[in-house]
Write a protein that holds these residues in place. Structure first.
Motif, PDB file in Angstrom:
ATOM      1  N   HIS A  24       0.819  -1.207   0.000  1.00 43.83           N
ATOM      2  CA  HIS A  24       0.000   0.000   0.000  1.00 43.83           C
ATOM      3  C   HIS A  24       0.856   1.261   0.000  1.00 43.83           C
ATOM      4  N   VAL A  25       0.363   2.263  -0.709  1.00 47.96           N
ATOM      5  CA  VAL A  25       0.838   3.635  -0.546  1.00 47.96           C
ATOM      6  C   VAL A  25      -0.317   4.374   0.115  1.00 47.96           C
ATOM      7  N   VAL A  26      -0.078   4.895   1.305  1.00 47.56           N
ATOM      8  CA  VAL A  26      -1.168   5.450   2.107  1.00 47.56           C
ATOM      9  C   VAL A  26      -1.016   6.960   2.240  1.00 47.56           C
ATOM     10  N   LYS A  27      -2.136   7.651   2.084  1.00 53.74           N
ATOM     11  CA  LYS A  27      -2.147   9.107   2.299  1.00 53.74           C
ATOM     12  C   LYS A  27      -3.194   9.429   3.358  1.00 53.74           C
ATOM     13  N   LEU A  28      -2.793  10.110   4.396  1.00 45.88           N
ATOM     14  CA  LEU A  28      -3.731  10.566   5.419  1.00 45.88           C
ATOM     15  C   LEU A  28      -4.292  11.916   4.987  1.00 45.88           C
ATOM     16  N   ASN A  29      -5.586  11.963   4.764  1.00 46.86           N
ATOM     17  CA  ASN A  29      -6.220  13.200   4.308  1.00 46.86           C
ATOM     18  C   ASN A  29      -6.494  14.159   5.465  1.00 46.86           C
ATOM     19  N   GLU A  30      -7.116  13.653   6.519  1.00 48.69           N
ATOM     20  CA  GLU A  30      -7.405  14.497   7.680  1.00 48.69           C
ATOM     21  C   GLU A  30      -7.823  13.614   8.854  1.00 48.69           C
ATOM     22  N   THR A  31      -7.850  14.206  10.034  1.00 51.07           N
ATOM     23  CA  THR A  31      -8.323  13.508  11.238  1.00 51.07           C
ATOM     24  C   THR A  31      -9.393  14.359  11.904  1.00 51.07           C
ATOM     25  N   ARG A  32     -10.139  13.730  12.794  1.00 51.43           N
ATOM     26  CA  ARG A  32     -11.142  14.456  13.572  1.00 51.43           C
ATOM     27  C   ARG A  32     -11.374  13.716  14.881  1.00 51.43           C
ATOM     28  N   MET A  33     -11.887  14.425  15.862  1.00 51.30           N
ATOM     29  CA  MET A  33     -12.251  13.821  17.137  1.00 51.30           C
ATOM     30  C   MET A  33     -13.735  13.491  17.097  1.00 51.30           C
ATOM     31  N   ALA A  34     -14.055  12.240  17.345  1.00 55.04           N
ATOM     32  CA  ALA A  34     -15.447  11.787  17.262  1.00 55.04           C
ATOM     33  C   ALA A  34     -16.008  11.549  18.655  1.00 55.04           C
ATOM     34  N   ASP A  35     -17.137  12.182  18.941  1.00 56.09           N
ATOM     35  CA  ASP A  35     -17.824  11.939  20.207  1.00 56.09           C
ATOM     36  C   ASP A  35     -18.590  10.622  20.129  1.00 56.09           C
ATOM     37  N   ALA A  36     -19.153  10.223  21.251  1.00 59.69           N
ATOM     38  CA  ALA A  36     -19.963   9.002  21.274  1.00 59.69           C
ATOM     39  C   ALA A  36     -21.131   9.145  20.309  1.00 59.69           C
ATOM     40  N   PRO A  37     -21.456   8.105  19.565  1.00 56.36           N
ATOM     41  CA  PRO A  37     -22.587   8.179  18.626  1.00 56.36           C
ATOM     42  C   PRO A  37     -23.903   8.271  19.384  1.00 56.36           C
ATOM     43  N   PRO A  38     -24.921   8.886  18.792  1.00 61.06           N
ATOM     44  CA  PRO A  38     -26.236   8.926  19.442  1.00 61.06           C
ATOM     45  C   PRO A  38     -26.814   7.519  19.560  1.00 61.06           C
ATOM     46  N   LEU A  39     -27.699   7.325  20.522  1.00 65.98           N
ATOM     47  CA  LEU A  39     -28.278   6.003  20.775  1.00 65.98           C
ATOM     48  C   LEU A  39     -28.917   5.410  19.534  1.00 65.98           C
ATOM     49  N   GLU A  40     -29.669   6.215  18.794  1.00 63.42           N
ATOM     50  CA  GLU A  40     -30.388   5.682  17.638  1.00 63.42           C
ATOM     51  C   GLU A  40     -29.433   5.149  16.573  1.00 63.42           C
ATOM     52  N   GLU A  41     -28.228   5.696  16.542  1.00 62.57           N
ATOM     53  CA  GLU A  41     -27.271   5.259  15.528  1.00 62.57           C
ATOM     54  C   GLU A  41     -26.723   3.872  15.826  1.00 62.57           C
ATOM     55  N   VAL A  42     -26.664   3.516  17.100  1.00 62.31           N
ATOM     56  CA  VAL A  42     -26.095   2.216  17.479  1.00 62.31           C
ATOM     57  C   VAL A  42     -27.136   1.290  18.111  1.00 62.31           C
ATOM     58  N   ARG A  43     -28.403   1.678  18.068  1.00 59.35           N
ATOM     59  CA  ARG A  43     -29.454   0.883  18.702  1.00 59.35           C
ATOM     60  C   ARG A  43     -29.486  -0.548  18.160  1.00 59.35           C
ATOM     61  N   ALA A  44     -29.486  -0.679  16.828  1.00 56.80           N
ATOM     62  CA  ALA A  44     -29.581  -2.012  16.228  1.00 56.80           C
ATOM     63  C   ALA A  44     -28.372  -2.866  16.599  1.00 56.80           C
ATOM     64  N   GLU A  45     -27.197  -2.244  16.613  1.00 53.85           N
ATOM     65  CA  GLU A  45     -25.970  -2.974  16.973  1.00 53.85           C
ATOM     66  C   GLU A  45     -26.032  -3.461  18.410  1.00 53.85           C
ATOM     67  N   ILE A  46     -26.463  -2.592  19.326  1.00 51.61           N
ATOM     68  CA  ILE A  46     -26.563  -2.976  20.729  1.00 51.61           C
ATOM     69  C   ILE A  46     -27.611  -4.057  20.916  1.00 51.61           C
ATOM     70  N   ALA A  47     -28.741  -3.914  20.252  1.00 52.70           N
ATOM     71  CA  ALA A  47     -29.806  -4.914  20.374  1.00 52.70           C
ATOM     72  C   ALA A  47     -29.323  -6.284  19.922  1.00 52.70           C
ATOM     73  N   GLU A  48     -28.571  -6.326  18.827  1.00 50.96           N
ATOM     74  CA  GLU A  48     -28.058  -7.597  18.328  1.00 50.96           C
ATOM     75  C   GLU A  48     -27.044  -8.188  19.304  1.00 50.96           C
ATOM     76  N   GLU A  49     -26.216  -7.354  19.909  1.00 54.23           N
ATOM     77  CA  GLU A  49     -25.256  -7.842  20.893  1.00 54.23           C
ATOM     78  C   GLU A  49     -25.971  -8.418  22.103  1.00 54.23           C
ATOM     79  N   LEU A  50     -27.002  -7.724  22.584  1.00 50.52           N
ATOM     80  CA  LEU A  50     -27.770  -8.225  23.726  1.00 50.52           C
ATOM     81  C   LEU A  50     -28.440  -9.550  23.386  1.00 50.52           C
ATOM     82  N   ARG A  51     -28.991  -9.628  22.178  1.00 54.88           N
ATOM     83  CA  ARG A  51     -29.656 -10.857  21.741  1.00 54.88           C
ATOM     84  C   ARG A  51     -28.659 -12.016  21.687  1.00 54.88           C
ATOM     85  N   GLN A  52     -27.488 -11.753  21.110  1.00 54.68           N
ATOM     86  CA  GLN A  52     -26.491 -12.807  20.985  1.00 54.68           C
ATOM     87  C   GLN A  52     -25.973 -13.246  22.342  1.00 54.68           C
ATOM     88  N   GLN A  53     -25.761 -12.294  23.242  1.00 53.35           N
ATOM     89  CA  GLN A  53     -25.307 -12.631  24.594  1.00 53.35           C
ATOM     90  C   GLN A  53     -26.337 -13.493  25.315  1.00 53.35           C
TER      91      GLN A  53
END
Length: 278
Positions: free
Chosen positions: A214-243
């Motif tokens: 690979h030849v890699v170029k870093l375009n930019e970075t940013r600081m990301a806050d925690a995602p809103p609940l609705e954005e990760v709701r399905a992911e969390i629900a699936e994790e709870l179901r699998q557990q």
């Protein structure tokens, strides 16, 4: 749908008309074959097993054909006096499989409540520090020499995106090598390490991974806050179901009275269909 089936269903429906709709439920008998009752419940669950295109048919079209299918199915089953051992064992496997699926479905459903989702979200993100996300592009080639040659062209002023479109063998090539935004742990370690060592706008030396060079170029970075609940709701629900499913499996296996036969079995016996042919 054959005309004779529609006619049969029409006549049958007239017979049902004498039964008040309020009295009809899953146990309502719609036909009898050799003493075996076919109920509305049988028809409801049979419909769920049909291919999607048939499930979408209007009820008045589907009803007669489905009833006829169940009548034929029961008549044929009753005509078979001595099913093969394979069929008998398949029925047993299907029965336990269906019951096990229902048990796991109930366990998963009970675990995925709004309260559980919110609690899991708080546990994961309440004290989470903002994390760095990276926006990078890359050119994937087969050899280190090719990668080094591309770096030389970039140093001389060649456009990175154009080189990616022309030379990259990766799926991002047509997009100029753009990978979009990603966080830690989303790329293979060698690639991630190279990205994290770059400053915005900088191009890396050749980076080798399991995919190539690979030849890699870093375009930019940013600081990301925690995602809103609705954005990760399905992911969390699936994790709870699998557990919950995994916990339920472990629980019932631990509680079950299980004895494994202490005999040596040649695994090749699994391919011997003659053992279940009679």
């Amino acid at each position: 749908m054959q005309p004779r089936l529609v006619a049969l269903a029409g006549a049958f429906a007239l017979g049902l008309a004498a039964t008040p709709l309020a009295a009809q439920d899953a146990d309502t008998v719609v036909a009898t074959v050799g003493g075996t009752e076919i109920t509305i419940g049988h028809m409801i669950v049979a419909r769920q097993t049909l291919p999607r295109q048939y499930q979408q048919l209007p009820d008045e079209v589907l009803f007669p054909g489905l009833l006829d299918q169940l009548i034929q199915q029961n008549a044929l089953a009753q005509s078979l006096e001595d099913p093969t051992k394979a069929t008998q064992l398949t029925i047993e496997n299907q029965r336990t499989g269906l019951l096990a699926g229902e048990a796991l479905g109930m366990a998963g459903q009970d675990a995925v409540t709004e309260e559980a989702i919110e609690t899991a979200y708080e546990d994961r993100y309440a004290e989470a520090e903002p994390s760095t996300e990276y926006n990078a592009s890359h050119i994937l080639v087969e050899t280190e020499e090719e990668a080094q040659s591309l770096i030389g062209q970039i140093d001389e002023g060649a456009d990175f995106a154009e080189l990616a479109r022309e030379h990259s063998t990766g799926p991002s090539g047509p997009d100029g090598g753009a990978l979009g935004w990603f966080g830690a742990g989303m790329m293979v370690p060698e690639f991630e390490e190279a990205v994290m060592a770059l400053e915005a706008g900088e191009v890396s030396p050749p980076v080798q991974t399991q995919f190539g060079w690979h030849v890699v170029k870093l375009n930019e970075t940013r600081m990301a806050d925690a995602p809103p609940l609705e954005e990760v709701r399905a992911e969390i629900a699936e994790e709870l179901r699998q557990q919950a499913v995994e916990a339920r499996i472990a629980e019932v296996v631990e509680q079950a009275d299980i004895t494994r036969a202490e005999i040596d079995v040649d695994p090749a016996i699994l391919s011997d269909l003659s053992l279940v042919a009679e």
